[in-house]
Scaffold this active site. Structure first.
Site, PDB file in Angstrom:
ATOM      1  CB  THR A 167      -8.277   5.823  10.429  1.00 34.41           C
ATOM      2  OG1 THR A 167      -9.053   6.741   9.650  1.00 34.41           O
ATOM      3  CG2 THR A 167      -9.233   4.738  10.908  1.00 34.41           C
ATOM      4  N   GLY A 226       0.818  -1.212   0.000  1.00 36.44           N
ATOM      5  CA  GLY A 226       0.000   0.000   0.000  1.00 36.44           C
ATOM      6  C   GLY A 226       0.855   1.267   0.000  1.00 36.44           C
ATOM      7  CD  GLN A 227      -0.533   7.314   0.439  1.00 40.85           C
ATOM      8  OE1 GLN A 227      -0.791   8.061  -0.478  1.00 40.85           O
ATOM      9  NE2 GLN A 227      -1.128   7.438   1.609  1.00 40.85           N
ATOM     10  CE1 TYR A 279     -10.091   1.686   7.133  1.00 48.43           C
ATOM     11  CE2 TYR A 279     -10.852   3.900   7.639  1.00 48.43           C
ATOM     12  CZ  TYR A 279      -9.827   3.007   7.443  1.00 48.43           C
ATOM     13  OH  TYR A 279      -8.527   3.425   7.582  1.00 48.43           O
ATOM     14  CD  GLU A 334     -13.335   8.286   7.417  1.00 47.30           C
ATOM     15  OE1 GLU A 334     -14.520   8.021   7.636  1.00 47.30           O
ATOM     16  OE2 GLU A 334     -12.979   9.276   6.747  1.00 47.30           O
ATOM     17  CE  LYS A 345      -7.721   0.582   9.936  1.00 46.37           C
ATOM     18  NZ  LYS A 345      -6.336   0.143  10.044  1.00 46.37           N
TER      19      LYS A 345
HETATM   20  P1  GDP Z   1     -11.909   9.016   3.327  1.00 45.46           P
HETATM   21  O1  GDP Z   1     -11.855  10.267   4.138  1.00 45.46           O
HETATM   22  O2  GDP Z   1     -11.014   7.945   3.854  1.00 45.46           O
HETATM   23  O3  GDP Z   1     -13.281   8.515   3.080  1.00 45.46           O
HETATM   24  O4  GDP Z   1     -11.218   9.424   1.916  1.00 45.46           O
HETATM   25  P2  GDP Z   1     -11.807   9.596   0.427  1.00 45.46           P
HETATM   26  O5  GDP Z   1     -10.736  10.270  -0.339  1.00 45.46           O
HETATM   27  O6  GDP Z   1     -12.307   8.302  -0.103  1.00 45.46           O
HETATM   28  O7  GDP Z   1     -13.079  10.548   0.598  1.00 45.46           O
HETATM   29  C1  GDP Z   1     -12.983  11.825   1.149  1.00 45.46           C
HETATM   30  C2  GDP Z   1     -14.328  12.545   1.022  1.00 45.46           C
HETATM   31  O8  GDP Z   1     -14.572  12.828  -0.356  1.00 45.46           O
HETATM   32  C3  GDP Z   1     -15.550  11.756   1.506  1.00 45.46           C
HETATM   33  O9  GDP Z   1     -16.355  12.605   2.286  1.00 45.46           O
HETATM   34  C4  GDP Z   1     -16.289  11.397   0.217  1.00 45.46           C
HETATM   35  O10 GDP Z   1     -17.702  11.279   0.371  1.00 45.46           O
HETATM   36  C5  GDP Z   1     -15.939  12.588  -0.651  1.00 45.46           C
HETATM   37  N1  GDP Z   1     -16.126  12.318  -2.086  1.00 45.46           N
HETATM   38  C6  GDP Z   1     -16.882  13.029  -2.946  1.00 45.46           C
HETATM   39  N2  GDP Z   1     -16.853  12.487  -4.178  1.00 45.46           N
HETATM   40  C7  GDP Z   1     -16.041  11.405  -4.095  1.00 45.46           C
HETATM   41  C8  GDP Z   1     -15.611  10.424  -5.047  1.00 45.46           C
HETATM   42  O11 GDP Z   1     -15.976  10.451  -6.218  1.00 45.46           O
HETATM   43  N3  GDP Z   1     -14.760   9.455  -4.584  1.00 45.46           N
HETATM   44  C9  GDP Z   1     -14.323   9.414  -3.282  1.00 45.46           C
HETATM   45  N4  GDP Z   1     -13.461   8.456  -2.899  1.00 45.46           N
HETATM   46  N5  GDP Z   1     -14.744  10.312  -2.361  1.00 45.46           N
HETATM   47  C10 GDP Z   1     -15.578  11.287  -2.758  1.00 45.46           C
END
Ligand code: GDP
Length: 338
Positions: free
Chosen positions: A126, A12-13, A150, A128, A154
């Site tokens: 995390t 992973g990253q 998720y 989250e 965690k």
């Molecule tokens: P997370 O904080 O681990 O869930 O990281 P993400 O990068 O997956 O998402 C960050 C935020 O971006 C969340 O609130 C998502 O609902 C919002 N978001 C809006 N549009 C998108 C999309 O197309 N893809 C993802 N991954 N997140 C999105």
């Protein structure tokens, strides 16, 4: 003798950046991966370290496999980064998420408990876990309120680490990392998706992109800064849990605006809600639209850290601001097209 480290989730990253960092500290690095997964060491290759790591086949959900690997390597430190880490997918695969993120950790802790050698463990917690906490900025005393399978997996793991530390005096801790991005970020995360697709639009490889909730706010840091914090946490004597973040937060929309500015795409936003659009002023065409498909059953709207304790005790602070992260990710994306 070289210190030995076992990293789960090496592909992973964070696994890749941590491996690179620990190699620079002269560790012997063992990287655990699942043989039956889509084995893909692209990230290790991109960092030029694939030949320097000993890859180990590990079934993290099988106690016998975890027991065998840890007793064979006898690591000084373990970093448990293996996880199903994409929040949106955890709604579709709750059992898989909790199996990988929670039950697997019990295997590691049980092996450590029975080991004669002292092993130190870093567990990847995390932001989250806080879900929709009403706190403006989050520190180590903020209550958890997870908003996804998720996040729940965690929180469980976080408490397991605390329990084994208190009950059995194990040398273990959790780093509560806020979002951290880089050119090696998985394609499904929003920052990487925005940067890839805007660069594709700029290069006439794509016409439009679709996003979900663009008003969510995140505290975005730079992954290579954060792996150093992981290591620092394992070097202090009295293990403790730490918040790791930048202390700043931006919405997805602000992230898009900053990225467009860097890429010199002139834009304006029109409409509201599901009809909101981002227009490219040069072509007068919409380049971003909203799609319900990318909304989550429940979202976390606001995450901002207060990383003061890490500053005080670990002497750690984020070095890279969001504009610098965007620049690095865009430059990497554009060079991948050449
Ligand atoms: P997370 O904080 O681990 O869930 O990281 P993400 O990068 O997956 O998402 C960050 C935020 O971006 C969340 O609130 C998502 O609902 C919002 N978001 C809006 N549009 C998108 C999309 O197309 N893809 C993802 N991954 N997140 C999105």
């Amino acid at each position: 003798m070289k210190k030995k480290v076992l990293i789960t989730g090496i592909m992973g990253q964070d696994g890749a950046y941590l491996a690179k960092f620990l190699l620079s500290k002269k560790y012997k690095v063992y990287g655990a991966y699942r043989r039956n997964s889509n084995y893909e060491n692209n990230r290790l290759r991109r960092l030029g370290i694939e030949d320097k790591i000993e890859l180990i086949d590990l079934e993290i959900n099988e106690f016998t496999s975890v027991n065998y690997v840890i007793n064979k390597i006898k690591p000084d430190e373990i970093y448990n980064l293996a996880a199903m880490s994409f929040v949106a997918s955890s709604f579709d695969q709750p059992l898989y998420t909790i199996n990988t993120n929670f039950f697997a950790l019990i295997n590691i802790l049980e092996v450590m408990k029975n080991s004669k050698k002292k092993i130190s463990l870093y567990q990847a917690s995390t932001s989250e876990m806080f879900g929709n906490s009403t706190k403006k900025s989050i520190n180590e005393n903020t209550n958890f309120d997870p908003a996804s399978p998720y996040g729940i997996s965690k929180v469980g793991s976080h408490y397991l680490v605390r329990l084994y530390r208190k009950a059995y005096n194990l040398d273990c801790c959790s780093g509560i990392l806020f979002n951290h991005e880089s050119p090696l970020r998985g394609e499904e995360f929003v920052t990487k998706k925005i940067i890839r697709q805007l660069c594709e639009i700029l290069n006439n490889k794509r016409k439009i992109m679709y996003l979900g909730n663009i008003y969510a706010k995140r505290d975005w840091g730079f992954a290579p800064d954060y792996v150093e914090a992981m290591w620092k946490m394992l070097q202090i004597k009295n293990k403790d849990d730490f918040i790791i973040g930048t202390g700043k937060c931006y919405s997805i929309k602000e992230f898009i605006n900053k990225t467009c500015k860097y890429l010199k795409i002139n834009i304006k936003w029109t409409g509201k809600g599901i009809n909101e659009k981002c227009i490219n002023l040069n072509s007068n065409k919409a380049i971003i639209k909203i799609s319900k498909k990318f909304y989550r059953p429940l979202d976390v709207n606001h995450l901002k850290s207060n990383p003061l304790k890490a500053k005080k005790i670990l002497n750690w602070a984020a070095k890279t601001n969001l504009s610098a992260i965007i620049k690095k990710m865009c430059d990497d994306q554009i060079s991948s097209f050449n």
